[in-house]
Design a protein around this motif. Structure first.
Motif, short mmCIF file in Angstrom:
data_model
loop_
_atom_site.label_atom_id
_atom_site.label_comp_id
_atom_site.label_asym_id
_atom_site.label_seq_id
_atom_site.Cartn_x
_atom_site.Cartn_y
_atom_site.Cartn_z
N ASP A 19 0.85 -1.21 0.00
CA ASP A 19 0.00 0.00 0.00
C ASP A 19 0.88 1.25 0.00
N PRO A 20 0.87 2.05 -1.06
CA PRO A 20 1.77 3.22 -1.13
C PRO A 20 1.46 4.26 -0.04
N SER A 21 0.25 4.18 0.54
CA SER A 21 -0.08 5.17 1.58
C SER A 21 0.41 4.72 2.96
N THR A 22 1.03 3.52 3.04
CA THR A 22 1.48 3.04 4.35
C THR A 22 2.54 3.97 4.93
N LYS A 23 2.32 4.37 6.17
CA LYS A 23 3.36 5.14 6.89
C LYS A 23 3.91 4.25 8.02
N ILE A 24 5.08 4.57 8.51
CA ILE A 24 5.62 3.80 9.63
C ILE A 24 4.67 3.92 10.82
N GLY A 25 4.41 2.80 11.49
CA GLY A 25 3.49 2.79 12.63
C GLY A 25 4.07 3.63 13.75
N ARG A 26 3.27 4.54 14.28
CA ARG A 26 3.79 5.43 15.35
C ARG A 26 2.62 5.84 16.25
N PRO A 27 2.10 4.90 17.12
CA PRO A 27 0.97 5.28 17.98
C PRO A 27 1.37 6.47 18.88
N ARG A 28 0.42 7.34 19.23
CA ARG A 28 0.71 8.45 20.14
C ARG A 28 0.29 8.07 21.55
N GLN A 29 0.31 9.03 22.51
CA GLN A 29 0.04 8.73 23.93
C GLN A 29 -0.60 9.93 24.61
N VAL A 30 -1.14 9.72 25.80
CA VAL A 30 -1.50 10.83 26.69
C VAL A 30 -0.38 10.90 27.74
N TYR A 31 0.35 12.02 27.81
CA TYR A 31 1.47 12.14 28.76
C TYR A 31 0.91 12.35 30.17
N THR A 32 1.31 11.53 31.11
CA THR A 32 0.73 11.62 32.47
C THR A 32 1.82 11.89 33.51
N GLY A 33 3.02 12.28 33.03
CA GLY A 33 4.14 12.47 33.97
C GLY A 33 4.20 13.90 34.50
N TYR A 34 5.37 14.31 35.04
CA TYR A 34 5.57 15.64 35.63
C TYR A 34 5.47 16.71 34.55
N THR A 35 5.07 17.90 34.98
CA THR A 35 5.25 19.07 34.12
C THR A 35 6.74 19.45 34.25
N GLU A 36 7.18 20.52 33.52
CA GLU A 36 8.62 20.85 33.55
C GLU A 36 9.10 21.15 34.97
N ARG A 37 10.31 20.72 35.32
CA ARG A 37 10.91 21.02 36.62
C ARG A 37 12.42 21.08 36.45
N ASP A 38 13.08 21.78 37.40
CA ASP A 38 14.52 22.01 37.26
C ASP A 38 15.35 20.90 37.92
N TYR A 39 16.56 20.69 37.35
CA TYR A 39 17.47 19.66 37.88
C TYR A 39 17.94 20.03 39.29
N VAL A 40 18.11 19.01 40.16
CA VAL A 40 18.59 19.23 41.54
C VAL A 40 19.93 18.52 41.68
N ASP A 41 20.98 19.25 42.06
CA ASP A 41 22.29 18.60 42.25
C ASP A 41 22.24 17.51 43.32
N LEU A 42 23.17 16.58 43.18
CA LEU A 42 23.21 15.45 44.12
C LEU A 42 23.25 15.95 45.57
N SER A 43 24.03 17.03 45.77
CA SER A 43 24.20 17.53 47.15
C SER A 43 22.88 18.04 47.72
N GLY A 44 21.96 18.36 46.76
CA GLY A 44 20.70 18.93 47.25
C GLY A 44 19.59 17.91 47.38
N ARG A 45 19.91 16.61 47.15
CA ARG A 45 18.80 15.62 47.18
C ARG A 45 18.74 14.82 48.51
#
Ligand code: SDX
Length: 395
Positions: free
Chosen positions: A369-395
């Motif tokens: 089928d010439p219209s075949t595209k590579i399969g690439r299902p999408r998702q609903v992202y359920t993880g964290y919103t953006e957040r900043d990195y914390v150095d090891l000393s601060g964890r």
């Protein structure tokens, strides 16, 4: 799903617009199954597995000349490369045959490098014929490896199913006697398993193939998906369930109560379906064949009586009725395979042998089928919103 731009990949969501196919039609409510428009009941009664394989792959029932040519081509490719035969030596004897079979099928990509290009029609045809011819040999060798018996070369004076049975159960020291009743029953079971629209393993074959991976490696992916106990592995799980009930004295009431109480890991295996909310038309045909085959083999199996007892209870119990749970293709097949002499662990390999032409047909349909595209299902992202990195000393 990618086509519709939807972001929710819900396994329960059947997006009828995402995959178009002309191969198999299922009406889950009416319990209808047709291969290229022909009802499964007619094909099971009047056709043969090799003819149904041709129908699924090329779209039409073959003429006598086409069938003879197809049969002859397959006959000439049943041998495995001698180095590939040694491939089986590397597996432990107690390995389940499914990973052995899927590995050997994937290894075809290494041994038959002249038939890997999905964009070369001649190579697609050659890999099609090689798979149809060699999977029975690979399956038989996986069984022989598990029982420590010598491998038999194919005997091309026999047809596909006869050859598979002889390579599986035959011994070099004596002639193998073909039982026509077993051949006919296995041929019919392979027809019933030959295709089933966009099931888990077929969708896997299409998804792998959509990246332009070769046919051998795509089919190997389908074999792996089929192994799961919720899919093709269910025919093995049904026998294990029936054996457990028998070991407990054969009382189905106690087992059914555990199912209805939703005890973790306790399901009525061989019942229920993603699409059929009615009796699986294949299960009807298998159940009818079970009595006939066991009688012709002179086998009486109390597990068949237990299975019939479970079905009788389920079909009259509101828990199953309200959930529209009916026997599926896997509920009775294992009892026939067992009567034929196959060990439980070979049951899903037999499912793969039957499903092969359907997987090939779907891969070729997707690939062409010439219209075949590579399969690439999408998702609903359920993880964290953006957040900043914390150095090891601060964890
Ligand atoms: C195959 O897709 C195909 O076409 C597959 C196949 C093919 O030819 O390729 O037909 C081959 O894989 C057949 C299916 C073989 N698997 C089994 O027999 C395993 C047992 N069956 C179930 O695991 C289950 O029925 C599935 C996986 C087949 C379907 O799962 P679903 O879609 O989640 O089932 P459902 O949504 O219809 O379930 C509705 C309810 C649920 O209960 P509630 O949450 O509503 O209370 O029925 C329950 C399920 O928990 N349920 C079962 C059950 N199957 C579903 N309860 C007990 N035993 C079962 N077998």
């Amino acid at each position: 799903l990618a086509d519709t731009g939807m972001t929710t990949f819900d396994p329960g969501f059947v997006n009828t617009s995402s995959t178009k196919s002309a191969i198999t039609y299922i009406d889950g409510d009416a319990g209808i199954l047709r291969y290229r428009g022909y009802p499964i009941e007619q094909l099971a009664r009047s056709s043969t597995f090799i003819e149904v394989s041709y129908l699924l792959i090329y779209g039409e029932l073959p003429t006598p000349a086409q069938l003879e040519d197809f049969t002859d081509k397959i006959r000439r490719h049943t041998l495995l490369h001698e180095d590939l035969k040694r491939f089986f030596d590397g597996f432990p004897r107690n390995a389940h045959p499914m990973p052995v079979v899927s590995s050997a099928v994937n290894a075809l990509s290494a041994y038959y490098q002249d038939s890997l290009d999905p964009k070369d029609p001649e190579q697609v045809e050659l890999s099609t014929i090689r798979l149809l011819a060699k999977l029975p040999t690979i399956a038989a060798y996986a069984y022989k490896k598990s029982v420590g018996q010598p491998f038999l070369y194919p005997d091309n004076s026999l047809n596909l199913v006869e050859n598979f049975l002889r390579m599986t159960f035959g011994l070099p020291a004596e002639p193998y006697e073909i039982d026509p009743a077993v051949v006919d029953a296995l041929d019919m079971l392979f027809i019933l398993h030959a295709d089933h629209e966009q099931n888990c393993s077929t969708s896997t074959v299409r998804l792998v193939g959509s990246s332009q991976a070769n046919l051998f490696t795509s089919i190997s992916g389908g074999i792996n998906a089929l192994w799961g106990p919720l899919h093709g592995g269910a025919n093995q799980a049904v026998l294990e369930m029936l054996e457990d009930i028998r070991a407990g004295g054969g009382d189905t009431t106690d087992f059914m109560n555990r199912v209805k109480n939703k005890e973790p890991g306790v399901k009525l295996m061989g019942f229920g379906h993603r699409v059929y909310k009615n009796y699986d038309p294949r299960a009807k045909l298998v159940k009818a064949a079970a009595d006939k085959v066991l009688e012709s083999l002179g086998v009486s199996d109390e597990l068949l009586d237990i299975a019939k007892g479970l079905e009788e209870v389920a079909l009259n119990d509101d828990y199953f009725i309200s959930r529209r749970l009916y026997p599926n293709v896997d509920f009775y097949t294992g009892l026939i395979y067992r009567a034929m002499g196959f060990p439980t662990r070979m049951f899903t390999v037999l499912f793969a042998l039957g499903r092969l032409p359907g997987w090939i047909a779907h891969w070729r349909e997707m690939n062409a089928d010439p219209s075949t595209k590579i399969g690439r299902p999408r998702q609903v992202y359920t993880g964290y919103t953006e957040r900043d990195y914390v150095d090891l000393s601060g964890r």
